[in-house]
Motif scaffolding. Structure first.
Motif, PDB file in Angstrom:
ATOM      1  N   HIS A   1      20.187  20.330  -1.575  1.00 47.10           N
ATOM      2  CA  HIS A   1      21.396  20.153  -0.864  1.00 47.10           C
ATOM      3  C   HIS A   1      22.605  19.885  -2.032  1.00 47.10           C
ATOM      4  CE1 HIS A   1      19.441  20.411   2.767  1.00 47.10           C
ATOM      5  NE2 HIS A   1      18.693  19.229   2.404  1.00 47.10           N
ATOM      6  N   GLY A   2      22.489  19.748  -3.369  1.00 41.65           N
ATOM      7  CA  GLY A   2      23.519  19.864  -4.235  1.00 41.65           C
ATOM      8  C   GLY A   2      24.501  18.280  -4.019  1.00 41.65           C
ATOM      9  N   ILE A   3      23.752  17.393  -3.556  1.00 44.47           N
ATOM     10  CA  ILE A   3      24.281  16.013  -3.530  1.00 44.47           C
ATOM     11  C   ILE A   3      23.921  14.975  -4.477  1.00 44.47           C
ATOM     12  CG2 ILE A   3      24.870  16.690  -0.795  1.00 44.47           C
ATOM     13  CD1 ILE A   3      22.279  14.924  -0.366  1.00 44.47           C
ATOM     14  N   THR A   4      24.537  13.840  -4.544  1.00 40.97           N
ATOM     15  CA  THR A   4      23.945  12.746  -5.179  1.00 40.97           C
ATOM     16  C   THR A   4      23.523  11.955  -3.869  1.00 40.97           C
ATOM     17  OG1 THR A   4      25.674  12.715  -7.016  1.00 40.97           O
ATOM     18  CG2 THR A   4      24.532  10.659  -6.334  1.00 40.97           C
ATOM     19  N   LEU A   5      22.182  11.662  -3.704  1.00 44.13           N
ATOM     20  CA  LEU A   5      21.525  10.854  -2.730  1.00 44.13           C
ATOM     21  C   LEU A   5      21.193   9.484  -3.329  1.00 44.13           C
ATOM     22  CD1 LEU A   5      19.062  12.720  -0.533  1.00 44.13           C
ATOM     23  CD2 LEU A   5      18.319  10.388  -1.762  1.00 44.13           C
ATOM     24  N   VAL A   6      21.307   8.588  -2.519  1.00 47.32           N
ATOM     25  CA  VAL A   6      20.745   7.156  -2.817  1.00 47.32           C
ATOM     26  C   VAL A   6      19.980   6.856  -1.521  1.00 47.32           C
ATOM     27  CG1 VAL A   6      21.524   4.772  -2.985  1.00 47.32           C
ATOM     28  CG2 VAL A   6      22.909   6.772  -3.906  1.00 47.32           C
ATOM     29  N   ALA A   7      18.754   6.168  -1.714  1.00 49.54           N
ATOM     30  CA  ALA A   7      17.935   5.983  -0.502  1.00 49.54           C
ATOM     31  C   ALA A   7      17.041   4.768  -0.980  1.00 49.54           C
ATOM     32  CB  ALA A   7      16.912   7.157  -0.276  1.00 49.54           C
ATOM     33  N   GLY A   8      16.491   3.688   0.053  1.00 52.32           N
ATOM     34  CA  GLY A   8      15.841   2.591  -0.304  1.00 52.32           C
ATOM     35  C   GLY A   8      14.394   3.070  -0.258  1.00 52.32           C
ATOM     36  N   VAL A   9      13.576   2.752  -1.241  1.00 55.15           N
ATOM     37  CA  VAL A   9      12.169   3.000  -1.275  1.00 55.15           C
ATOM     38  C   VAL A   9      11.503   1.848  -1.710  1.00 55.15           C
ATOM     39  CG1 VAL A   9      12.643   5.487  -2.371  1.00 55.15           C
ATOM     40  CG2 VAL A   9      12.275   3.364  -3.906  1.00 55.15           C
ATOM     41  N   VAL A  10      10.076   1.778  -1.682  1.00 52.39           N
ATOM     42  CA  VAL A  10       9.194   0.662  -1.875  1.00 52.39           C
ATOM     43  C   VAL A  10       8.678   1.021  -3.216  1.00 52.39           C
ATOM     44  CG1 VAL A  10       7.466  -0.754  -1.163  1.00 52.39           C
ATOM     45  CG2 VAL A  10       8.614   0.446   0.545  1.00 52.39           C
ATOM     46  N   GLU A  11       8.951   0.250  -4.038  1.00 47.04           N
ATOM     47  CA  GLU A  11       8.514   0.781  -5.629  1.00 47.04           C
ATOM     48  C   GLU A  11       7.535   0.026  -6.280  1.00 47.04           C
ATOM     49  OE1 GLU A  11      10.374   0.466 -10.217  1.00 47.04           O
ATOM     50  OE2 GLU A  11      11.733  -0.089  -8.545  1.00 47.04           O
ATOM     51  N   ALA A  12       6.312   0.436  -6.679  1.00 46.78           N
ATOM     52  CA  ALA A  12       5.382  -0.403  -7.289  1.00 46.78           C
ATOM     53  C   ALA A  12       5.954  -1.293  -8.266  1.00 46.78           C
ATOM     54  CB  ALA A  12       4.326   0.839  -7.843  1.00 46.78           C
ATOM     55  N   SER A  13       5.522  -2.369  -8.470  1.00 44.17           N
ATOM     56  CA  SER A  13       5.960  -3.364  -9.391  1.00 44.17           C
ATOM     57  C   SER A  13       4.664  -3.838 -10.424  1.00 44.17           C
ATOM     58  CB  SER A  13       6.408  -4.795  -8.811  1.00 44.17           C
ATOM     59  OG  SER A  13       5.651  -5.686  -8.321  1.00 44.17           O
ATOM     60  N   PRO A  14       4.928  -4.865 -11.329  1.00 47.55           N
ATOM     61  CA  PRO A  14       3.716  -5.190 -11.848  1.00 47.55           C
ATOM     62  C   PRO A  14       3.022  -6.342 -11.087  1.00 47.55           C
ATOM     63  CG  PRO A  14       5.897  -5.350 -13.523  1.00 47.55           C
ATOM     64  CD  PRO A  14       6.128  -5.001 -11.925  1.00 47.55           C
ATOM     65  N   VAL A  15       3.344  -6.735  -9.796  1.00 47.22           N
ATOM     66  CA  VAL A  15       2.606  -7.510  -9.260  1.00 47.22           C
ATOM     67  C   VAL A  15       2.344  -6.594  -7.877  1.00 47.22           C
ATOM     68  CG1 VAL A  15       2.515  -9.699  -7.775  1.00 47.22           C
ATOM     69  CG2 VAL A  15       3.896  -9.552  -9.677  1.00 47.22           C
ATOM     70  N   PRO A  16       1.015  -6.046  -7.919  1.00 49.10           N
ATOM     71  CA  PRO A  16       0.526  -5.025  -6.945  1.00 49.10           C
ATOM     72  C   PRO A  16       0.920  -5.537  -5.551  1.00 49.10           C
ATOM     73  CG  PRO A  16      -0.927  -5.092  -8.686  1.00 49.10           C
ATOM     74  CD  PRO A  16      -0.150  -6.121  -8.913  1.00 49.10           C
TER      75      PRO A  16
ATOM     76  N   ARG B   1       0.820  -1.162  -0.051  1.00 52.62           N
ATOM     77  CA  ARG B   1      -0.013   0.223  -0.171  1.00 52.62           C
ATOM     78  C   ARG B   1       0.823   1.257  -0.077  1.00 52.62           C
ATOM     79  NH1 ARG B   1      -3.137  -3.101   3.894  1.00 52.62           N
ATOM     80  NH2 ARG B   1      -2.610  -1.972   5.453  1.00 52.62           N
ATOM     81  N   ALA B   2       1.998   1.310   0.597  1.00 57.58           N
ATOM     82  CA  ALA B   2       3.180   2.191   0.665  1.00 57.58           C
ATOM     83  C   ALA B   2       3.796   2.505  -0.679  1.00 57.58           C
ATOM     84  CB  ALA B   2       3.929   2.171   1.804  1.00 57.58           C
ATOM     85  N   ALA B   3       3.610   1.388  -1.497  1.00 63.23           N
ATOM     86  CA  ALA B   3       4.484   1.415  -2.875  1.00 63.23           C
ATOM     87  C   ALA B   3       4.236   2.501  -3.715  1.00 63.23           C
ATOM     88  CB  ALA B   3       4.693   0.181  -3.555  1.00 63.23           C
ATOM     89  N   GLN B   4       4.986   3.007  -4.560  1.00 59.40           N
ATOM     90  CA  GLN B   4       4.809   4.161  -5.450  1.00 59.40           C
ATOM     91  C   GLN B   4       5.801   3.748  -6.740  1.00 59.40           C
ATOM     92  OE1 GLN B   4       5.042   8.058  -4.288  1.00 59.40           O
ATOM     93  NE2 GLN B   4       3.490   7.956  -2.626  1.00 59.40           N
TER      94      GLN B   4
END
Length: 274
Positions: free
Chosen positions: A75-90, A55-58
């Motif tokens: 902030h003028g940075i390269t930022l890497v962060a973990g996200v919950v990504e929507a997939s073809p399997v909802p 439900r939190a996925a986008q």
């Protein structure tokens, strides 16, 4: 190259998590970091995976990643962060590390290959694995970063594939589940992947109580350049990329690999050559 690992204590309040990411990114940028690594599930996290992650996925083009892009830009940075990504399997989204340039462009997205079906948990019940096992890298200037997520750390072949693909820094986002000897294993495996491949390692981990903390930045010999303990915060280190070539000359393991030498199928060792 100055790199930072950020250690939040993320929870299931996305807005609060994004505010904390902004705060820690500002701190890291204030200390001169050009690249800031946040952990797995930085934008949405719970003690155990459940159906709320879906439900939190986008999608990566959604509002959460737009906010992360804005933080990188601000902030003028390269930022890497973990996200919950929507997939073809909802009902089973991806566990993704997303990287954004200082302009806010999405420059890499790594979907976790090795899901945490261990220690009484089954990440695969709620998360889809990456559709391919291809290594994912991105460049910041002339430095190449390779992306890995948490349980991936126990699979040295992925780190080697990233090094073979040119990665000079392994960027590892984690929410390392606590347990017996788990902090020791996290620290040992970070050092092992640095030593195995003669690369720098930046390991960003969620803070307790959900995870073990102890985010670190290590040099290509496994030496600790900067570290955190259990509390949320930021650790920053300067990476001297010129050291990699010298260490690889001293220990040319990549050239000395003998992958064709295998244990026989009957589990006995081949006879020694005379």
């Amino acid at each position: 190259m100055r790199v930072a690992v950020a250690q939040p204590a993320s929870n299931d309040d996305v807005a609060a998590n994004l505010a904390l990411i902004d705060q820690l990114a500002a701190q890291a940028a204030g200390e001169g970091a050009q690249v800031v690594l946040f952990p797995e599930y930085a934008t949405y996290e719970k003690r155990r995976l459940d159906e709320t992650f879906a439900r939190a996925a986008q999608p990566l083009g959604g509002p959460i990643c737009a906010d992360l892009a804005s933080i990188a830009r601000r902030h003028g940075i390269t930022l890497v962060a973990g996200v919950v990504e929507a997939s073809p399997v909802p009902e089973r989204p991806f566990n993704t590390l997303a990287a954004f340039s200082p302009s806010g462009a999405l420059i890499a997205a790594y979907r976790k290959i090795h899901l945490f079906d261990a220690q009484g948990q089954r990440e695969s019940d709620f998360i889809s694995p990456a559709p391919t096992a291809d290594p994912v890298t991105f460049d910041v200037g002339d430095v190449t970063f390779g992306l890995m997520t948490c349980y991936d750390l126990r699979f040295p072949e992925l780190a080697r594939a990233l090094a073979d693909a040119g990665a000079q820094v392994l960027a590892i986002g984690a929410s390392w589940v606590p347990g017996e000897l788990k902090t020791d294993q996290w620290l040992t495996l970070l050092a092992a992947r640095a030593i195995d491949n003669a690369v720098f390692v930046a390991g960003s981990c969620q803070a307790p109580p959900i995870s073990v903390g102890h985010s670190q930045i290590l040099d290509p010999q496994g030496g600790v350049l900067s570290r955190l303990s259990a509390e949320p915060g930021v650790a920053v280190a300067d990476l001297d990329l010129g050291r990699i070539a010298g260490i690889r000359r001293d220990f040319p393991v990549a050239q000395q690999r003998r992958m064709g030498v295998l244990i026989r199928s009957d589990h006995t060792q081949p006879e020694s050559a005379v």
